[in-house]
Design a protein around this motif. Structure first.
Motif, mmCIF file in Angstrom:
data_model
loop_
_atom_site.group_PDB
_atom_site.id
_atom_site.type_symbol
_atom_site.label_atom_id
_atom_site.label_comp_id
_atom_site.label_asym_id
_atom_site.label_seq_id
_atom_site.Cartn_x
_atom_site.Cartn_y
_atom_site.Cartn_z
ATOM 1 N N TYR A 386 0.817 -1.206 0.000
ATOM 2 C CA TYR A 386 0.000 0.000 0.000
ATOM 3 C C TYR A 386 0.855 1.263 0.000
ATOM 4 O O TYR A 386 0.456 2.276 -0.577
ATOM 5 C CB TYR A 386 -0.953 -0.018 1.192
ATOM 6 N N ARG A 389 1.738 1.851 -3.562
ATOM 7 C CA ARG A 389 0.605 2.348 -4.343
ATOM 8 C C ARG A 389 0.302 3.807 -4.021
ATOM 9 O O ARG A 389 -0.058 4.572 -4.920
ATOM 10 C CB ARG A 389 -0.607 1.443 -4.093
ATOM 11 N N TYR A 465 -6.698 3.700 -3.164
ATOM 12 C CA TYR A 465 -5.653 3.143 -4.027
ATOM 13 C C TYR A 465 -5.240 1.721 -3.656
ATOM 14 O O TYR A 465 -4.566 1.040 -4.435
ATOM 15 C CB TYR A 465 -4.397 4.031 -3.964
ATOM 16 N N SER A 469 -3.458 -1.874 -8.671
ATOM 17 C CA SER A 469 -2.016 -2.029 -8.891
ATOM 18 C C SER A 469 -1.419 -0.664 -9.229
ATOM 19 O O SER A 469 -2.130 0.242 -9.687
ATOM 20 C CB SER A 469 -1.765 -3.003 -10.040
ATOM 21 N N PRO A 470 -0.103 -0.482 -9.034
ATOM 22 C CA PRO A 470 0.511 0.795 -9.423
ATOM 23 C C PRO A 470 0.238 1.164 -10.874
ATOM 24 O O PRO A 470 -0.029 2.332 -11.190
ATOM 25 C CB PRO A 470 1.997 0.551 -9.161
#
Length: 484
Positions: A386, A389, A465, A469-470
């Motif tokens: 997290y 992200r 977020y 995924s990034p």
């Protein structure tokens, strides 16, 4: 083929007649069941054919002799099935008049709808509140389950202590004291099916003691109104300032119960200041009140150690609740509630009468998961993911929305982004990004009394977020920028 219907129809039932052929075809699979299960299978097949409407009301069935011959089963098996379904009301019969499908039956339309929230695959969903479910530790969870099934005494599968299994309450007391600074007496911990149940239990007990109003943070969780209304309590929206819940309006409201998220306020993302935490406890002591602390994501702080729970400062004025919904999965429906001693007996009794206790097997499984260090490992894995992200979100906003500000502490599963005024007004911005396939909510959407509203041209977004995924985060921010 059409079965014979109505009392005036032909005396169907002979092999080769419409009714006989229809019944024979519908019931043939049951006739091939193992001998010991054939009678039950025949009854279930006939019952299902009537329920579904494949044998509609008024249909005359073959005689037991003819149907038995068609199915190559004993006549007694068919007679028993007819008698059983006649007793249940599916069939009707009269001496010498044959057997008919009863008029009381209506065709069933079995359809199990899924009301769980879902986002279309082609939509980038920034709505907060959901963790990354792919991070659920399936292997470790399965190993814990196998271990529990092997070692769990038979008596532990009976009705549990409504507070929860002593093993889990002990494990939770150690975990919460170590990680969150909670004063955790296992005797005052209750295992619940999430923060929603904890809130409902506490609200119900306080309502029975005469409480009629609860104060809620504004902006705050939109679920509070419905939860408290179900317990008979009204809610009063209380504004925030830069340090937390504003104490002036709190005193003026006259409430004696207030719900807070002091470690990471939802949705603004601020952490209550030390001064405001002390003032909040001072309010509770002065009015003989109670603070409900919802520590929904207190384990996830990315720039420093998390601030300890408010409950640790005064466990007689703060009820504390949390769950595994953000750390493992909301579908587990597993959480905890710590209550002051003066409320404990009433809350335990309400828990008992509500559901007789949380499922014992789930409790034992989670206790083992905590005891063996698996839960700590899961928290560390989530924290790494997290944090990455959140960094991806901040970078993408800086690239695609120059001048955007991300506010709130570096923690949790969501962030507040304030976009430059040129992207407003907010309603127009939200409409354009929605058309572009991006789901996002503004800070104003979480306001109960209007204090969360943005200035005329300002766009303030609450961006979840953790579940993205990034790469999906970067694509979503780029899609928003292209839309506006």
């Amino acid at each position: 083929m059409t079965p014979s219907t109505g009392p005036g129809g032909p005396p169907g039932g002979a092999p080769g007649s419409a009714a006989g052929s229809a019944a024979w075809e519908l019931l043939l699979p049951a006739a091939s069941a193992p001998a010991r299960a054939r009678g039950r299978a025949l009854q279930e097949a006939l019952r299902d054919a009537v329920r579904s409407g494949r044998l509609p009301p008024g249909t005359r069935l073959p005689s037991s002799r003819n149907l038995a011959a068609d199915l190559k089963v004993s006549r007694g098996l068919v007679t028993e099935a007819y008698e059983q379904l006649t007793a249940e009301g599916y069939l009707r019969s009269g001496r010498g008049a044959g057997t008919w499908v009863g008029d009381a039956v209506r065709a069933a339309r079995p359809r199990a709808r899924d009301l769980a929230p879902r986002s279309p695959a082609d939509r980038v969903d920034f709505v907060p509140g959901t963790p990354d479910l792919s991070l659920f530790p399936r292997s470790a969870w399965a190993a814990a389950q196998r271990g529990v099934l092997t070692e769990l005494p038979h008596e532990s599968l009976g009705y549990p202590d409504p507070r929860g299994l002593p093993r889990l309450r002990t494990a939770l007391a150690e975990l919460l004291a170590r990680r969150r600074g909670v004063v955790a007496d296992p005797e005052r911990i209750m295992v619940v099916s999430g923060v929603a149940q904890a809130t409902s239990l506490l609200a119900g007990v306080l309502h029975a003691r005469g409480t009629r109003t609860a104060g809620v943070e504004d902006p705050g969780s939109p679920q509070h109104h419905a939860l408290y209304a179900a317990a008979g309590l009204d809610t009063v929206a209380l504004p925030l300032d830069d340090e937390g819940l504003a104490t002036g309006p709190l005193y003026a409201s006259g409430v004696r119960l207030v719900v807070t998220t002091p470690a990471h306020q939802f949705p603004t993302g601020i952490a209550y200041s030390a001064r405001r935490r002390a003032e909040l406890l001072g309010w509770a002591r002065s009015v003989d009140g109670l603070v409900l602390e919802d520590d929904y994501d207190g384990d996830f702080r990315y720039d420093r150690a998390p601030v300890g729970a408010l409950q640790g400062l005064d466990p007689e004025r703060v009820a504390y609740t949390g769950s595994v919904s953000k750390s493992l999965a909301p579908g587990l429906r597993l959480g905890w509630l710590l209550v002051p001693d003066w409320l404990a007996d009433d809350v335990v009794e309400r828990k008992r009468t509500t559901d007789l206790g949380h499922p014992a097997l789930d409790q034992a499984l989670f206790a083992r998961f905590v005891e063996r260090g698996d839960y700590d490992r899961q928290l560390r894995a989530c924290q790494r993911a997290y944090r990455e992200r959140r960094d991806a979100l901040v970078t993408a906003l800086a690239q695609h929305f120059p001048g955007a500000r991300v506010t709130g502490i570096a923690a949790g599963l969501h962030a507040i982004a304030t976009l430059p005024g040129r992207h407003g007004p907010e309603e127009s911005f939200l409409a354009r990004v929605r058309e572009a396939g991006v789901a996002v909510r503004s800070l104003a959407a979480y306001g109960h009394g209007g204090s969360a509203g943005a200035r005329a041209q300002e766009v303030r977004l609450v961006l979840g977020y953790a579940h993205l995924s990034p790469g999906r985060i970067r694509a979503g921010v780029a899609r928003m920028a292209q839309a506006v």
